[in-house]
Design an enzyme around this catalytic site. Sequence first.
Site, PDB file in Angstrom:
ATOM      1  N   GLY A  13     -37.147 -68.962 -38.157  1.00 11.29           N
ATOM      2  CA  GLY A  13     -36.620 -67.883 -37.307  1.00 11.29           C
ATOM      3  C   GLY A  13     -37.390 -66.595 -37.536  1.00 11.29           C
ATOM      4  O   GLY A  13     -36.815 -65.502 -37.514  1.00 11.29           O
ATOM      5  N   ASP A  64     -37.260 -77.225 -34.462  1.00  9.50           N
ATOM      6  CA  ASP A  64     -35.820 -77.025 -34.657  1.00  9.50           C
ATOM      7  C   ASP A  64     -35.484 -77.397 -36.096  1.00  9.50           C
ATOM      8  O   ASP A  64     -35.602 -78.564 -36.485  1.00  9.50           O
ATOM      9  CB  ASP A  64     -35.064 -77.935 -33.664  1.00  9.50           C
ATOM     10  N   ASN A  91     -34.476 -68.286 -43.041  1.00 12.36           N
ATOM     11  CA  ASN A  91     -33.868 -67.131 -42.363  1.00 12.36           C
ATOM     12  C   ASN A  91     -33.157 -67.489 -41.065  1.00 12.36           C
ATOM     13  O   ASN A  91     -32.192 -66.823 -40.690  1.00 12.36           O
ATOM     14  CB  ASN A  91     -34.970 -66.095 -42.086  1.00 12.36           C
ATOM     15  N   TYR A 156     -19.490 -69.964 -39.743  1.00  8.10           N
ATOM     16  CA  TYR A 156     -20.626 -69.160 -40.233  1.00  8.10           C
ATOM     17  C   TYR A 156     -20.465 -68.835 -41.719  1.00  8.10           C
ATOM     18  O   TYR A 156     -21.399 -68.986 -42.512  1.00  8.10           O
ATOM     19  CB  TYR A 156     -20.689 -67.881 -39.396  1.00  8.10           C
ATOM     20  N   ALA A 158     -18.690 -70.434 -43.948  1.00 11.36           N
ATOM     21  CA  ALA A 158     -18.818 -71.658 -44.749  1.00 11.36           C
ATOM     22  C   ALA A 158     -20.288 -72.026 -44.930  1.00 11.36           C
ATOM     23  O   ALA A 158     -20.718 -72.398 -46.027  1.00 11.36           O
ATOM     24  CB  ALA A 158     -18.063 -72.809 -44.073  1.00 11.36           C
ATOM     25  N   LYS A 160     -22.865 -69.990 -44.766  1.00  6.28           N
ATOM     26  CA  LYS A 160     -23.558 -68.985 -45.590  1.00  6.28           C
ATOM     27  C   LYS A 160     -23.151 -69.114 -47.056  1.00  6.28           C
ATOM     28  O   LYS A 160     -23.981 -68.929 -47.954  1.00  6.28           O
ATOM     29  CB  LYS A 160     -23.274 -67.577 -45.056  1.00  6.28           C
TER      30      LYS A 160
HETATM   31  P1  NDP Z   1     -31.619 -63.319 -34.539  1.00  2.30           P
HETATM   32  O1  NDP Z   1     -30.537 -63.934 -33.728  1.00  2.30           O
HETATM   33  O2  NDP Z   1     -32.222 -62.032 -34.116  1.00  2.30           O
HETATM   34  O3  NDP Z   1     -32.832 -64.392 -34.669  1.00  2.30           O
HETATM   35  C1  NDP Z   1     -32.545 -65.698 -35.030  1.00  2.30           C
HETATM   36  C2  NDP Z   1     -33.852 -66.420 -35.278  1.00  2.30           C
HETATM   37  O4  NDP Z   1     -33.553 -67.759 -35.681  1.00  2.30           O
HETATM   38  C3  NDP Z   1     -34.725 -66.521 -34.037  1.00  2.30           C
HETATM   39  O5  NDP Z   1     -36.071 -66.454 -34.433  1.00  2.30           O
HETATM   40  C4  NDP Z   1     -34.400 -67.932 -33.519  1.00  2.30           C
HETATM   41  O6  NDP Z   1     -35.448 -68.513 -32.772  1.00  2.30           O
HETATM   42  C5  NDP Z   1     -34.239 -68.668 -34.840  1.00  2.30           C
HETATM   43  N1  NDP Z   1     -33.498 -69.910 -34.742  1.00  2.30           N
HETATM   44  C6  NDP Z   1     -32.209 -70.099 -34.357  1.00  2.30           C
HETATM   45  N2  NDP Z   1     -31.892 -71.402 -34.400  1.00  2.30           N
HETATM   46  C7  NDP Z   1     -32.994 -72.060 -34.849  1.00  2.30           C
HETATM   47  C8  NDP Z   1     -33.307 -73.411 -35.090  1.00  2.30           C
HETATM   48  N3  NDP Z   1     -32.398 -74.392 -34.897  1.00  2.30           N
HETATM   49  N4  NDP Z   1     -34.545 -73.734 -35.525  1.00  2.30           N
HETATM   50  C9  NDP Z   1     -35.472 -72.771 -35.713  1.00  2.30           C
HETATM   51  N5  NDP Z   1     -35.247 -71.464 -35.495  1.00  2.30           N
HETATM   52  C10 NDP Z   1     -34.023 -71.113 -35.053  1.00  2.30           C
HETATM   53  O7  NDP Z   1     -31.061 -63.244 -36.028  1.00  2.30           O
HETATM   54  P2  NDP Z   1     -31.037 -62.015 -37.069  1.00  2.30           P
HETATM   55  O8  NDP Z   1     -32.396 -61.500 -37.269  1.00  2.30           O
HETATM   56  O9  NDP Z   1     -29.946 -61.105 -36.707  1.00  2.30           O
HETATM   57  O10 NDP Z   1     -30.573 -62.795 -38.399  1.00  2.30           O
HETATM   58  C11 NDP Z   1     -31.481 -63.485 -39.243  1.00  2.30           C
HETATM   59  C12 NDP Z   1     -30.711 -64.111 -40.380  1.00  2.30           C
HETATM   60  O11 NDP Z   1     -29.989 -63.113 -41.088  1.00  2.30           O
HETATM   61  C13 NDP Z   1     -29.668 -65.139 -39.909  1.00  2.30           C
HETATM   62  O12 NDP Z   1     -29.614 -66.218 -40.802  1.00  2.30           O
HETATM   63  C14 NDP Z   1     -28.370 -64.345 -39.948  1.00  2.30           C
HETATM   64  O13 NDP Z   1     -27.276 -65.195 -40.124  1.00  2.30           O
HETATM   65  C15 NDP Z   1     -28.619 -63.451 -41.141  1.00  2.30           C
HETATM   66  N6  NDP Z   1     -27.810 -62.218 -41.124  1.00  2.30           N
HETATM   67  C16 NDP Z   1     -27.951 -61.298 -40.124  1.00  2.30           C
HETATM   68  C17 NDP Z   1     -27.200 -60.122 -40.136  1.00  2.30           C
HETATM   69  C18 NDP Z   1     -27.350 -59.072 -39.074  1.00  2.30           C
HETATM   70  O14 NDP Z   1     -26.667 -58.041 -39.157  1.00  2.30           O
HETATM   71  N7  NDP Z   1     -28.225 -59.248 -38.097  1.00  2.30           N
HETATM   72  C19 NDP Z   1     -26.230 -59.878 -41.202  1.00  2.30           C
HETATM   73  C20 NDP Z   1     -26.168 -60.902 -42.194  1.00  2.30           C
HETATM   74  C21 NDP Z   1     -26.938 -62.030 -42.152  1.00  2.30           C
HETATM   75  P3  NDP Z   1     -35.459 -68.414 -31.121  1.00  2.30           P
HETATM   76  O15 NDP Z   1     -35.473 -66.950 -30.792  1.00  2.30           O
HETATM   77  O16 NDP Z   1     -36.705 -69.133 -30.743  1.00  2.30           O
HETATM   78  O17 NDP Z   1     -34.206 -69.095 -30.648  1.00  2.30           O
END
Ligand code: NDP
Length: 248
Positions: A13, A64, A91, A156, A158, A160
């Site tokens: 991601g 994926d 991530n 979510y 669970a 995390k």
């Molecule tokens: P975004 O929603 O902005 O981005 C998510 C990323 O994950 C994208 O690059 C997406 O790719 C990718 N992704 C999703 N599903 C898959 C998959 N099955 N395989 C490969 N890639 C995948 O997320 P954030 O930047 O907000 O968050 C990043 C991490 O930080 C996450 O794990 C989130 O839970 C955690 N987090 C975020 C917080 C926040 O305030 N934003 C707070 C706490 C934790 P694509 O765009 O191609 O779909």
Amino acid sequence: MKILAGKTAVVTGGSRGIGRAICLRLAAMGAMVYINYVSRPEAAKETKKMIEDAGDSATIIGFDIADAGQVESAFKQITAEAGSVDILVNNAGITRDGLIARMKESDWDAVLATNLKGAFLCAKAVSKTMMKKRWGRIVNITSVVGISGNAGQVNYAAAKAGMVGMAKSMAREYASRNITVNCVAPGYIMTEMTAALADDVQAKLKAEIPLGTLGTVEDIAGAVAYLVSDDGRYLTGQVLHVNGGMYM
Ligand code: NDP
């Protein structure tokens, strides 16, 4: 200083949000970065361009993380091209929020499959080459919610919390091979998602944070940079809370 020169990093991601900031930071530290995405190649291309504009290099790899076959062939390809994976940042994450009484089984399954099983599959895929090299850094991006819980996010939270248990267990399994496994637990971070919230909702969020402001994606990238650098070499099985004090 290019302290990660010669190292290969995979950021799941990595195409946008927090992952993009991590890619930019690791590339600036000299790592050859693989930017993973699943559905939005244009965002990954933008991240790659930002890295190249800064004079660093990166490669895009779409797969994926919840699909074992795709993970296996992606890491085979990366290892064939780069020789090894030295740094893995788990991530990528999704949300399918809802109160448990109304949550569909498919919402539970989707979140656990991506956020938890995906991290497991990627960590497993890098383990052989890291063990052979006797050096590795794995960082799981978890969430404050995995520690504190949150109404409407049983799936979510669970997943995390599961990432924390997984990291601690892997840390014990890998320590003798000089592979560290840690978590970064962000609080509320300014991303597309939080920017879209109404002003009063944002004000309410800020009121819960002792430091009085939401975090930035760079705050999270900085924590990851610390954990993968030599300064972080003596930390393993830890959770670094980057949340402005909202959970202590
Ligand atoms: P975004 O929603 O902005 O981005 C998510 C990323 O994950 C994208 O690059 C997406 O790719 C990718 N992704 C999703 N599903 C898959 C998959 N099955 N395989 C490969 N890639 C995948 O997320 P954030 O930047 O907000 O968050 C990043 C991490 O930080 C996450 O794990 C989130 O839970 C955690 N987090 C975020 C917080 C926040 O305030 N934003 C707070 C706490 C934790 P694509 O765009 O191609 O779909």
